[in-house]
Design an enzyme around this catalytic site. Structure first.
Site, PDB file in Angstrom:
ATOM      1  N   GLY A  46      -5.510   1.896  -0.287  1.00  0.00           N
ATOM      2  CA  GLY A  46      -4.455   1.754   0.704  1.00  0.00           C
ATOM      3  C   GLY A  46      -4.786   2.581   1.920  1.00  0.00           C
ATOM      4  N   GLN A  51      -3.281   7.281   9.441  1.00  0.00           N
ATOM      5  CA  GLN A  51      -4.505   7.849   8.877  1.00  0.00           C
ATOM      6  C   GLN A  51      -5.731   7.576   9.741  1.00  0.00           C
ATOM      7  OE1 GLN A  51      -3.623   6.251   4.701  1.00  0.00           O
ATOM      8  NE2 GLN A  51      -4.874   8.075   4.346  1.00  0.00           N
ATOM      9  N   CYS A  90      -5.949  10.986  -1.763  1.00  0.00           N
ATOM     10  CA  CYS A  90      -5.694  10.460  -0.431  1.00  0.00           C
ATOM     11  C   CYS A  90      -6.959  10.575   0.406  1.00  0.00           C
ATOM     12  CB  CYS A  90      -4.552  11.243   0.224  1.00  0.00           C
ATOM     13  SG  CYS A  90      -4.097  10.667   1.864  1.00  0.00           S
ATOM     14  N   LEU A  91      -7.266   9.511   1.120  1.00  0.00           N
ATOM     15  CA  LEU A  91      -8.442   9.526   1.982  1.00  0.00           C
ATOM     16  C   LEU A  91      -8.334  10.587   3.072  1.00  0.00           C
ATOM     17  CD1 LEU A  91      -8.928   5.667   2.316  1.00  0.00           C
ATOM     18  CD2 LEU A  91     -10.264   7.243   0.908  1.00  0.00           C
ATOM     19  N   HIS A 132       3.100   5.472  -1.569  1.00  0.00           N
ATOM     20  CA  HIS A 132       2.189   6.433  -0.931  1.00  0.00           C
ATOM     21  C   HIS A 132       1.990   6.080   0.545  1.00  0.00           C
ATOM     22  CE1 HIS A 132      -1.472   9.148  -1.151  1.00  0.00           C
ATOM     23  NE2 HIS A 132      -1.730   8.454  -0.049  1.00  0.00           N
ATOM     24  N   GLU A 133       1.738   4.804   0.828  1.00  0.00           N
ATOM     25  CA  GLU A 133       1.463   4.386   2.211  1.00  0.00           C
ATOM     26  C   GLU A 133       2.712   4.446   3.087  1.00  0.00           C
ATOM     27  OE1 GLU A 133      -1.508   4.494   2.981  1.00  0.00           O
ATOM     28  OE2 GLU A 133      -2.281   4.317   0.945  1.00  0.00           O
ATOM     29  N   HIS A 136       3.253   7.871   4.263  1.00  0.00           N
ATOM     30  CA  HIS A 136       2.414   8.210   5.421  1.00  0.00           C
ATOM     31  C   HIS A 136       3.106   7.827   6.734  1.00  0.00           C
ATOM     32  CE1 HIS A 136      -1.408   9.847   4.169  1.00  0.00           C
ATOM     33  NE2 HIS A 136      -1.573   8.902   3.254  1.00  0.00           N
TER      34      HIS A 136
END
Length: 163
Positions: A46, A51, A90-91, A132-133, A136
């Site tokens: 995701g 991000q 997380c990226l 999660h997204e 963000h």
């Protein structure tokens, strides 16, 4: 294929609330393509626009199930049910994972790349990825809500689940 730079914590853009998208045009389509390319290149499941430094309410998700790539503009979780507790990475926070409580099932309402409204019901891993997204987009990172945060062992160099 355009791979964008993934913003890392503690960059302040990750703490801001993203703005609603009102223009559904070629620029948005390019953003969605670039986000998917970036997510796949980073081996994530995701990615939210903040991000990559863009404060727009846009996410892409692909957990490797029958849904494939899901692009969603202006997503909103309208229903939550049950509970699951599991690992997340997380990226934007390389090297750390956490144990995070999430709803087991969610209903997410949003728009496609052309502005058409749609709703998706997600359970398990897909539900976790959506939550999660969407977090963000509201400036919330998994480390803010995790029951436990831990470093990823050096030997693997891989995060359990990168979102």
């Amino acid at each position: 294929m355009a791979i964008r730079l993934i913003v890392k914590d503690p960059d302040p853009v990750l703490r801001e609330r993203a703005k609603e998208v009102t223009k559904f045009n070629a620029n948005l389509h390019k953003l969605l393509r670039d986000m998917a390319d970036t997510m796949y290149d980073a081996k994530g499941v995701g990615l939210a626009a903040p991000q990559i430094g863009i404060l727009k309410r846009v996410i892409v998700v692909d957990v490797g199930d029958e849904h494939g790539l899901i692009e969603m503009v202006n997503p909103e979780i309208v229903e939550r049910e049950g509970e699951q507790i599991g690992p997340e990475g997380c990226l934007s926070i390389p090297g750390l994972n956490g144990i995070v409580r999430r709803a087991q099932r969610v209903v997410v309402k949003g728009q496609d790349r052309d502005g058409n409204p749609f709703t998706i019901e997600a359970e398990g891993y897909l539900a976790r990825a959506f939550q999660h997204e969407v977090d963000h987009l509201n400036g919330v990172l998994f480390t803010d809500i995790a029951d436990e945060v831990y470093k990823i062992p050096e030997s693997t160099g891989q995060e359990e689940e990168e979102e």
